[in-house]
Every structure is written in C-alpha cells, then in structure tokens.
Design an enzyme around this catalytic site. Structure first.
Site, PDB file in Angstrom:
ATOM      1  CD  GLU A   1      -2.939   1.087   2.326  1.00 58.43           C
ATOM      2  OE1 GLU A   1      -3.013   0.075   3.036  1.00 58.43           O
ATOM      3  OE2 GLU A   1      -3.788   2.005   2.329  1.00 58.43           O
TER       4      GLU A   1
ATOM      5  CG  ASN B   1      -7.740   2.610   5.181  1.00 52.13           C
ATOM      6  OD1 ASN B   1      -8.649   1.814   4.953  1.00 52.13           O
ATOM      7  ND2 ASN B   1      -7.187   2.729   6.371  1.00 52.13           N
TER       8      ASN B   1
ATOM      9  CG  ASN C   1      -9.709  -1.005   1.448  1.00 49.45           C
ATOM     10  OD1 ASN C   1      -9.356  -2.177   1.546  1.00 49.45           O
ATOM     11  ND2 ASN C   1      -9.537  -0.119   2.424  1.00 49.45           N
ATOM     12  CD  GLU C   2     -10.706  -2.144   5.929  1.00 45.46           C
ATOM     13  OE1 GLU C   2     -10.535  -1.033   6.468  1.00 45.46           O
ATOM     14  OE2 GLU C   2     -10.065  -3.164   6.265  1.00 45.46           O
TER      15      GLU C   2
ATOM     16  CE1 TYR D   1      -4.146  -6.032   8.840  1.00 47.76           C
ATOM     17  CE2 TYR D   1      -6.349  -5.111   8.553  1.00 47.76           C
ATOM     18  CZ  TYR D   1      -5.073  -5.350   8.070  1.00 47.76           C
ATOM     19  OH  TYR D   1      -4.705  -4.913   6.822  1.00 47.76           O
TER      20      TYR D   1
ATOM     21  CD  GLU E   1      -6.515  -4.493   3.990  1.00 45.59           C
ATOM     22  OE1 GLU E   1      -6.390  -4.171   5.186  1.00 45.59           O
ATOM     23  OE2 GLU E   1      -6.884  -3.702   3.101  1.00 45.59           O
TER      24      GLU E   1
ATOM     25  CD  GLN F   1      -0.077  -2.532   3.819  1.00 46.52           C
ATOM     26  OE1 GLN F   1       0.796  -1.982   3.197  1.00 46.52           O
ATOM     27  NE2 GLN F   1      -1.169  -1.867   4.234  1.00 46.52           N
TER      28      GLN F   1
HETATM   29  O1  AHR Z   1      -3.418  -2.626   6.074  1.00 43.00           O
HETATM   30  C1  AHR Z   1      -3.624  -1.414   6.738  1.00 43.00           C
HETATM   31  C2  AHR Z   1      -5.065  -0.914   6.579  1.00 43.00           C
HETATM   32  O2  AHR Z   1      -5.942  -1.758   7.254  1.00 43.00           O
HETATM   33  C3  AHR Z   1      -5.599  -0.889   5.170  1.00 43.00           C
HETATM   34  O3  AHR Z   1      -5.219   0.258   4.488  1.00 43.00           O
HETATM   35  C4  AHR Z   1      -7.078  -0.913   5.396  1.00 43.00           C
HETATM   36  O4  AHR Z   1      -7.769  -1.519   4.337  1.00 43.00           O
HETATM   37  C5  AHR Z   1      -7.243  -1.654   6.706  1.00 43.00           C
HETATM   38  O5  AHR Z   1      -8.068  -0.997   7.592  1.00 43.00           O
END
Ligand code: AHR
Length: 532
Positions: free
Chosen positions: A77, A122, A222-223, A288, A334, A384
C-alpha cells in the site's frame, strides 16, 4: 459484532480521533464481541502445564479439495515506508535501474508470493490513478488523506505492474470507490488490459508497454463500510454503486475477476451480495488480530476461522440466487497481526509492527485455516509485505526477515495442491475447550505422491509428542522436516539481532504408516514425505 477488527478499531481511536478531534468518537466501531472480562479470565495461560500426546490421523481418501495458490498472496500500500523506502528506492545503491530494491525483490521471490494487491487499502479510496502514469517529472505530488502524507506519484500503475512482471506474481488492483468514479475505474481497466485503438490503451503503449498487462483481479473499493474510509457508504449505497462500477469495468474487459467489499456483519453482507450475486467472483474478508497474551492471540485464530466459516455459510446460502454456477469465493485480502503500531500523522514509520514468535505461530495457524477451508477461500493477501505490518523490514543498508516470514515461506513453497482432512486430537488451552494446542494442515498432490504435514505446537512451554497415523499412503522412512522456532514466544528478529527466530531444515527417519514426532514447545514443524 463478534469479529470486529481490532486493527481498524485502534486506527479509528488513534488516527481518526487525533485527526478530527473528539467529535469523531461516535464513529468508533464497536469493540470485538467476546467481552474483555471473559478474555481477561483466560489470561492464566498454560505456562508450566504439561500436555499429553496428540494424535493426527490422515486418510488419503478424505480430501477436502484443491488449494488455490492465490491464497499465498500479499499486499503493498502507498503508506509509510511500504513502497517508498521499501519496495521502491531510486537513489539507493541497493536498487536496480528501475528503482526497485533488489534485496527486497529477492526476499519476495524466496517468500513465494503469488498475488500482489495494490494500491490500498485505505489509500485506494482517494487515489487518482491517472496522476501516476507518464513522465515521472510531470506527475503531481498529492496529499493522501487516508494516511495524511504526501504521495509523490512516482510509483504508479506501470511501476506496480512491471514489478509484478519481474516477480512473476499476479497483480490485484483495488479501484477507488471513495472519491473516484466508475468512468475512472473503467479507464483503468482499459489502460491495463485493452488491445483496442482507444485513448487509454494507447496511453499505455505510449508509456512503453505495447502489450496489455492483463490484470485479472480487481477490487470494487476497500472497506467502504467503515467511517475511516474516504467515501464511506451504507450497504445499499455501496451495492448500487459497485454494480455500476462492475458493469462498466466488465464492459471494457469481460474476463476480469471482481472482488466485492464484505464485512463481518450480515447487515452489510446480505444486501451487498444480493445485489452483486451475479457479477462478482469473490467476497472480501479482512481480519487483523493480535495480543501479547498467547491464549488470547491463539483464540483469535479460532475467531478468524469462525469469521471465514460464517462468510462461507452466507455464500452457500446465496448460491440459490446465482445464475453463474461457480460459487462466489472468499478473498481474505487483508489478514495479519496488527495491534501495536498505530498511525500518527507526521511519522514516517507508520504501522511498523515488530513481530514475535507468537505472531509467527498465528500466521501458521491462519494458513492452516486457509488449507482447511480451501473449498471457499481462494484468494488471500497477507497485509502487508514490506515495512508496514510486514514480514520484510528494510533500512538503507539492507533488510531483516521478521518472524512471520518463515511460516509463510514454508507453506507457500512446500504445500501440495490438495488439502487432506486431518483428524486431530489434542489437549486444549485452559478455559478454551475448543482451542487445541496442536493445529494441523495436511496437503498432497494430484497423484497422492507426497505429504506435506504442517504441525503447530501452540503450547507456550511444553513439547508435545504427536502420533501420526496414515491410511492410503505409505511414506518413505526418511523425510525432511523444517522447524520454525526461537528461544521463547516473545523472540523477535531485528537489525541488531536478526536470527532469533528462523527455519531449521533437517533430515529425519522413522516415518511410516504410524510414527511419532516430538513437536517442541512454541514451534511450527513442516514435514515433507514422499510415497515409498
Ligand atoms: O493494512 C492497513 C489498513 O488496514 C488498510 O489500508 C485498510 O484496508 C485496513 O483498515
């Protein structure tokens, strides 16, 4: 909602509120479902407690299905030092004539990454791709509102796609459904994939790439469900817009594969999937996790699997409405541990998480989950790849491989393409009867010619004997074992001390239809066996 992403929660708390002031507080996403008090009760983890022998039974007739190699994907990213100073560093003696860091490329090749997602995240929700093509000295410098830093636009579409060509990885582009338009998205597909005599395809030719790049994977935003996203929408708004973006993009290239933004909530997923059921190929899931406490971190693996199972159930339910016979697959586009390093405006070292052995075992368990769920999880991207919540960390002199690099590498390099249904009997974590110490995935090839058995011993202190019983495959007595381990679960690899956690390769003998392996405390063992 039970499976709320703690990373984004932290991001909101620390990033959004810092940036927008207390007025942003009502936007904060709800905390994850298992009450903190319940989690606290689990803090008496198993240290000191021994564990009995475990049993792993395999039957080569019990196949789960084909593993899609696109699950070994990753993500870069435009954020912090991921691209600038990580992947791309034109002034550096370590870079090639294109500005790509050669040492980083070697580390990515050795990791056996198959797919690379870009430009966000993001960042994608505010990105104007047309700023990032053509002569570099004419590209505008833009303020990126997502991460609140300057984007010099030196690493754009051609730099990304040429990077993928060099690495022989499949590119995956996320279009801007925040501030962008459907026309820009369709133009992007034309620039990358069209062979027509039309302006954006010609622009690509002018920029030195006569052949189409044939980008197969495209993310529809994205999100978009999150208030932290530029152009945040509710589910119905997103579904309506995504359908129009998808139509336009497919009308340029009917062969592309599309990924819909999904969340951990049926309130979002149902209207989105109902609307997009006939046009998308994948539903995205982001996850996450992370904790300093072993039991909590391992419990998070259990949550991740449940999150994916919930999505699998919903996609199965949707199949009745889908004209296309191929089911919608899950793109876990992700996933990672992320809870220590938040985003601060002005900090060049954003999201530079230092990973320990505990995190590496979580990564191994996540890959076990993808194997077990190979019928539905067909694309995944470790978030990432370089410097930002990443297995590879750079400085101006070189790089260090974080703990999480090693399990990913072993799975991506050695797994077979068919997952077997392993039966596991193991003692479990105290107060978590559903979370075993031993976590396993087993794979073979089309001809049942080999066995790759990945065994994670998540016990913090005890070695565990694992009895392995195999039906329908007699292995040679000698095989190879790769072990990832370190002095303790808090061990990390840093520039000063880069080899605390690593993979050790050994030969071993004594394999057969029934054999026993000792699995050291807090370790991953990957056994490679060939048919006798
Ligand atoms: O990977 C970091 C961020 O986590 C990404 O930009 C976003 O998609 C997520 O909230």
């Amino acid at each position: 909602m039970a499976l709320q992403n703690p990373g984004r929660r932290g991001f909101l708390k620390n990033g959004m509120t810092a940036a927008l002031g207390a007025a942003a507080l009502p936007l904060i996403a709800p905390a994850r479902g298992l009450a903190d008090s319940a989690l606290l009760e689990m803090e008496q983890e198993a240290s000191g407690k021994s564990a009995g022998a475990a049993l792993v039974k395999l039957d080569f007739d019990r196949r789960i299905g084909e593993i899609d190699r696109n699950i070994y994907g990753s993500f870069i990213e435009e954020l912090g030092r991921c691209i600038y100073g990580g992947v791309y560093d034109p002034g550096s003696p370590l870079s090639d004539s294109n500005g790509y860091r050669k040492d980083v490329m070697r580390a990515i090749e050795d990791l056996h990454v198959t797919v690379l997602r870009w430009p966000g995240g993001n960042f994608a929700s505010g990105y104007t791709w047309k700023d990032g093509i053509g002569p570099k000295d004419q590209r505008p410098r833009r303020w990126d509102t997502a991460w609140q830093e300057t984007d010099p636009n030196q690493f754009g579409t051609d730099e990304f796609l040429r990077y993928c060509e060099k690495l022989k990885v499949e590119p995956y582009i996320t279009v801007n459904m925040g501030t962008g338009t459907m026309q820009e998205a369709a133009d992007w597909v034309e620039y990358c994939n069209a062979t027509t005599d039309t302006s954006w395809a010609n622009e690509r030719r002018k920029n030195g790439h006569p052949e189409p790049y044939n980008v197969k994977f495209w993310g529809l935003g994205n999100e978009v469900y999150g208030s932290w996203q530029a152009g945040h929408k509710d589910a119905n708004q997103y579904a309506a817009d995504a359908l129009e973006f998808a139509k336009m993009m497919r009308w340029v290239d009917p062969t592309i594969k599309l990924v819909a933004v999904c969340d951990n909530s049926v309130d979002w997923n149902v209207p989105v999937l109902e609307k997009l059921v006939d046009i998308v190929d994948y539903a995205s899931v982001h996850h996450y996790g992370g904790s300093l406490d072993t039991a909590k971190e391992i419990l998070d693996s259990y949550f991740f699997e449940r999150q994916l199972q919930a999505m699998e159930g919903l996609l199965t339910a949707m199949m009745g409405r889908r004209r296309n016979k191929e089911p919608i697959a899950i793109a876990a586009d992700e996933w990672n541990i992320w809870f220590r390093s938040w985003f601060k405006r002005g900090d060049p070292h954003k999201l530079e998480e230092t990973y320990n052995l505990r995190d590496a075992l979580w990564v191994a368990s996540s890959l076990n989950i993808f194997h077990r769920m190979c019928r539905s999880v067909k694309l995944a991207n470790l978030a990432q790849l370089v410097n930002v919540i990443a297995p590879i960390m750079t400085n101006e002199k070189g790089l260090v491989l974080q703990t999480t690099y090693f399990p990913f590498q072993l799975y991506a390099e050695h797994s077979g393409n068919v997952a077997l249904d392993a039966f596991v009997r193991s003692d479990t974590f105290p107060k978590m009867p559903h979370v075993p110490y031993i976590d396993v995935s087993a794979t073979t090839d089309d001809k049942n010619g080999k066995l790759t058995l990945a065994i994670v011993n998540r016990h913090p202190t005890a070695d565990i004997a694992v009895d392995i019983e195999i039906e329908g495959f007699r292995p040679r007595a000698s095989g190879v074992v790769f072990e990832v381990n370190g002095p303790n679960l808090d061990a990390t690899n840093t520039f000063d001390s880069p080899n605390n956690v690593k993979t050790v390769r050994r030969g071993f003998s004594g394999a057969g239809a029934n054999f026993r392996r000792k699995c050291a405390a807090h370790s991953l063992q990957v056994l490679l066996l060939e048919r006798a």
